[in-house]
Design an enzyme around this catalytic site. Structure first.
Site, short mmCIF file in Angstrom:
data_model
loop_
_atom_site.label_atom_id
_atom_site.label_comp_id
_atom_site.label_asym_id
_atom_site.label_seq_id
_atom_site.Cartn_x
_atom_site.Cartn_y
_atom_site.Cartn_z
N ASP A 1 -0.08 -6.85 5.49
CA ASP A 1 -0.59 -5.55 5.07
C ASP A 1 -0.98 -4.79 6.33
OD1 ASP A 1 -2.15 -3.40 3.66
OD2 ASP A 1 -1.88 -4.75 1.96
N ASP B 1 2.93 -3.59 9.84
CA ASP B 1 3.46 -2.36 9.26
C ASP B 1 4.93 -2.65 8.95
OD1 ASP B 1 4.59 0.11 8.69
OD2 ASP B 1 3.38 1.18 10.17
N ASN C 1 6.36 -6.65 -2.74
CA ASN C 1 5.45 -5.83 -3.53
C ASN C 1 5.10 -4.49 -2.88
OD1 ASN C 1 2.88 -5.24 -5.23
ND2 ASN C 1 2.07 -5.55 -3.18
N TYR D 1 9.87 8.88 -3.98
CA TYR D 1 9.40 7.58 -4.49
C TYR D 1 10.27 7.12 -5.65
CZ TYR D 1 6.28 4.14 -6.66
OH TYR D 1 5.75 3.00 -7.23
N LYS E 1 12.55 3.66 -5.78
CA LYS E 1 12.32 2.61 -6.77
C LYS E 1 13.54 2.39 -7.66
CE LYS E 1 8.23 1.15 -5.71
NZ LYS E 1 8.02 -0.23 -5.28
N THR F 1 -5.12 -0.02 -10.85
CA THR F 1 -5.69 -0.41 -9.57
C THR F 1 -6.81 0.57 -9.21
OG1 THR F 1 -4.17 0.98 -8.30
CG2 THR F 1 -3.44 -1.26 -8.81
#
Length: 258
Positions: free
Chosen positions: A46, A73, A100, A165, A169, A200
């Site tokens: 992360d 990164d 993920n 985005y 995806k 989240t």
């Protein structure tokens, strides 16, 4: 709210080496926690170092084997693949890869530049291919493995506020099917996890408005809110030997949104 049910334990995940991208918060944090609770040997990467180190300490305090955290990164493909090699050198062959990591920042078409578009592809899609490329030889030599690529229902419903985005995806479904066909003879399974609107901390802070609540009530068949743990439990199944004949598929966990 998270609910207290007796959930499955997967013996095949005990001691299995697992690599998770974007594991420091959100869905990724839940993935790390759930796989550690199964006894897996977890490494995650992360860019959020403080949150990631706090997660390691939290899991350790719960009595589970602490995961390894490598700051990375993942737009830097060399650094990503170096983290994968370091995991293999320390723990042995990675048998589970959870692709993920991603970022769903909102944007409008007229504001998108070439640089922003390329960055969104790098953040949301490109690294999934190169992580799979890196783990393939070790999975093959170990007798097989499971790769789970994370997509999104946004491309199915055609969300209008993040076209880059959505495009990234959508591409993950095609990538999944291509890799599943190529890797299948080596007993490597490749599937696509497609979450719905997951509660989240980031989603609730930025976008869970009264209008958003009404949208959930109108669109989902089930009225409970989708939690990170709901995604993690499906990932456990796809990683475990219990799903040994599941590949080249997408698995939607969205409460019946699409």
């Amino acid at each position: 709210m998270e609910q207290d049910f007796p959930y499955a334990v997967y013996p095949s995940l005990d001691g299995r080496v697992v690599f998770i991208t974007g594991g420091g918060s959100g869905i990724g944090e839940s993935l790390v926690r759930h796989f550690c609770a199964q006894g897996s040997i977890v490494t995650f990467i992360d860019i959020a170092e403080d949150a990631s180190r706090a997660l390691v300490e939290s899991i350790k305090s719960e009595g589970h084997r602490a995961p390894d955290f490598i700051p990375c990164d993942l737009r830097d493909i060399e650094a990503l693949q170096a983290a994968i090699r370091a995991t293999q050198e320390k723990h042995g062959a990675i048998r589970v890869l959870l692709n993920n990591a991603g970022n769903d920042d909102r944007h409008r078409t007229e504001d998108v530049t070439v640089a922003y578009w390329d960055d969104r592809m790098a953040v949301n899609q490109r690294h999934q291919f190169f992580a799979a490329q890196a783990v393939r030889p070790m999975m093959r030599d170990a007798g097989g493995g499971s790769i789970v690529n994370f997509g999104s229902i946004t491309w199915m419903v055609g969300d209008a506020d993040c076209p880059a985005y959505v495009t990234s995806k959508a591409a993950i479904t095609g990538l999944t099917r291509a890799l599943a066909r190529e890797f299948g003879p080596e007993r490597i399974r490749v599937n696509c996890m497609i979450p719905g609107w997951v509660m989240t901390e980031r989603q609730m802070r930025l976008w869970l408005t009264p209008e958003g609540e009404r949208q959930i009530a109108e669109r989902q068949c089930l009225q409970d809110r989708v939690q990170p743990s709901d995604i993690a439990r499906m990932a456990l199944f796809l990683a475990a030997d219990d799903s040994h004949m599941c590949t080249s598929q997408h698995f939607i966990v969205d409460g019946g949104w699409v």
